[in-house]
Design an enzyme around this catalytic site. Structure first.
Site, short mmCIF file in Angstrom:
data_model
loop_
_atom_site.label_atom_id
_atom_site.label_comp_id
_atom_site.label_asym_id
_atom_site.label_seq_id
_atom_site.Cartn_x
_atom_site.Cartn_y
_atom_site.Cartn_z
N ASP A 103 9.94 -35.85 85.18
CA ASP A 103 10.89 -35.31 84.20
C ASP A 103 11.96 -34.52 84.93
OD1 ASP A 103 12.11 -34.37 81.92
OD2 ASP A 103 10.43 -33.14 81.24
N ASP A 108 8.46 -30.92 95.98
CA ASP A 108 9.52 -29.98 96.41
C ASP A 108 10.36 -30.60 97.52
OD1 ASP A 108 7.13 -29.86 97.83
OD2 ASP A 108 7.16 -27.70 98.12
N LYS A 149 1.95 -33.33 94.40
CA LYS A 149 1.94 -31.98 94.98
C LYS A 149 0.51 -31.75 95.42
CE LYS A 149 3.65 -27.99 96.02
NZ LYS A 149 4.53 -27.80 97.18
N ASP A 170 16.18 -35.61 85.88
CA ASP A 170 17.39 -34.88 85.52
C ASP A 170 18.26 -34.65 86.76
OD1 ASP A 170 16.51 -34.65 82.84
OD2 ASP A 170 17.26 -32.61 82.66
N TYR A 221 1.73 -33.02 80.37
CA TYR A 221 2.16 -33.03 78.97
C TYR A 221 1.08 -33.60 78.05
CZ TYR A 221 6.90 -32.37 80.95
OH TYR A 221 8.00 -31.91 81.64
MN MN Z 1 13.61 -34.23 80.33
#
Ligand code: MN
Ligand code: NAD
Length: 358
Positions: free
Chosen positions: A246, A222, A189, A250, A138
């Site tokens: 992020d 993963d 990763k 969730d 980001y």
């Molecule tokens: Mn989010």
């Protein structure tokens, strides 16, 4: 009397509902504690402000925020404005501009709340996800060439600096050290992403030497999703990049009952700038204006804010009130399968705070 200046930014959608609810709860707590006073200024920044002024916050917005001790945020996101415009208009400029590099996301099964994972209880889902909040995927680096033409190209370049990776890993190891299980999982990763993610692995091994009392392991992102679902009890503190954490947080929020419960703190651990406290959910257009948004995430993040300000007793009392309220299914909003309103949950928490036995 200890005094704190709080900037409240309700923002968009249900942010306009859960932040005022949180301020009401903080007022009840303040009356109860008597040791501190909050001076709250509500800033009308967000998508409506953008429609009027062509920007989401004033040009000197960051300078204004620096005068506060903490920022209490709702959400930003509007059905008429593209998401990358709103997010880059308000939330990311604050997090990045104030160098709130550590995004802390606890996920814990509160009393009375059922996990969608069958048969799992509170002792098995008690995690803190630490998200790198200043760079990585980001960072905003990249661009588009040949716009609109058949040979259009877009690049989205992830940026990992040794300093940025090291400070978030140090923060995560330090946080793990302060918890009873003292476990850290470093998520990357690094099999497929062989530059930035391998740097993470190397720096993790270096930093780990300074924290011999923390046991740590590595997991690919993963594989981490399956571990969260199948072996939740093996997880304590998790650290990962901006994008990976992020997504994982969730999932963590859903496994801990609902996105409407999950809080987050955007911290500048060096305390050069105010930190920002918010629910992890967005503006939720589908339920905005209906009075049924779950305000628990914004209450929990208010407790994190008090903790950060040094008001540990008040933070603990607020958490106890939240837990007393969630324990009764009559206080569950529709996202938790109940029919309670934002108002009812807010009043229940205020009542619990006014009660003598808390
Ligand atoms: Mn989010
Ligand atoms: P969202 O979090 O707004 O909603 C996802 C789902 O969860 C929806 O069904 C919603 O009703 C439900 N939900 C979320 N919070 C809830 C609560 N407190 N109580 C009950 N139910 C709740 O995510 P989205 O739909 O992907 O995004 C909507 C907008 O919010 C978009 O514009 C997005 O960019 C923005 N967004 C902003 C932030 C932020 O400001 N930090 C974070 C995520 C998304």
């Amino acid at each position: 009397m200890r005094e704190y200046r709080i900037a409240a930014i309700p923002g968009d959608g249900i942010g306009q509902e859960v932040v005022p609810a949180g301020l009401e709860v903080l007022r009840a707590l303040e009356a109860r504690e008597a040791g501190f006073r909050l001076h709250v200024e509500t800033l009308p920044w967000g998508s409506d402000y953008y429609r009027r002024h062509g920007r989401f916050m004033p040009a000197d917005g960051l300078e204004l925020l620096r005068r506060f001790d903490a920022i209490y945020f709702g959400a930003v996101g509007d059905s008429e404005i593209p998401d990358h415009v709103t997010l880059w208009g308000l939330r990311l400029p604050i997090c990045q501009g104030l160098d709130q590099y550590a995004n802390v996301r606890p996920a814990r099964l509160l009393p009375g709340i059922k996990s969608p994972l069958a048969g799992r209880g509170p002792e098995e889902i008690d995690w803190v996800i630490v998200r790198e909040n200043s760079e990585g995927e980001y960072a905003g680096t990249g661009g588009r060439v040949h716009r609109g033409l058949p040979l259009e190209v877009a690049t989205e370049v992830a940026v990992f600096t040794r300093a940025g990776v090291e400070r978030i890993l140090r923060f995560a190891f330090g946080l793990a050290r302060g918890r009873s299980r003292r476990k850290l999982t470093v998520v990357t990763k690094s099999n497929a992403q062989r530059h930035g993610m391998v740097l993470w692995d190397e720096v993790a091994a270096e930093v780990a030497r300074d924290f011999p009392d923390v046991s740590w392991d590595k997991e690919l992102v993963d594989a981490m999703t399956t571990r969260m679902v199948l072996k939740p009890q093996t997880i304590d503190v998790v650290v990962a990049t901006n994008l990976h954490a992020d997504i994982l947080s969730d999932l963590a929020a859903a496994l801990a009952g609902s996105l409407g419960i999950a809080p987050t703190a955007n911290l500048d651990p060096a305390r050069r700038s105010p930190s920002m406290f918010e629910p992890i959910h967005g503006s939720a257009f589908d339920i905005a204006g209906k009075g049924i948004a779950n305000p628990i995430a914004s209450f929990w993040t208010a407790a994190m804010m008090l903790e950060h300000l040094g008001e540990k007793d008040a933070a603990a009392r607020l958490m106890a009130a939240i837990e007393r309220v969630t324990a009764d299914p009559a206080n569950h909003t529709p996202d938790l399968g109940g029919s309670a309103t934002t108002r009812r949950v807010t009043e229940a928490v205020c009542d619990a705070l006014r009660g003598a036995n808390l």
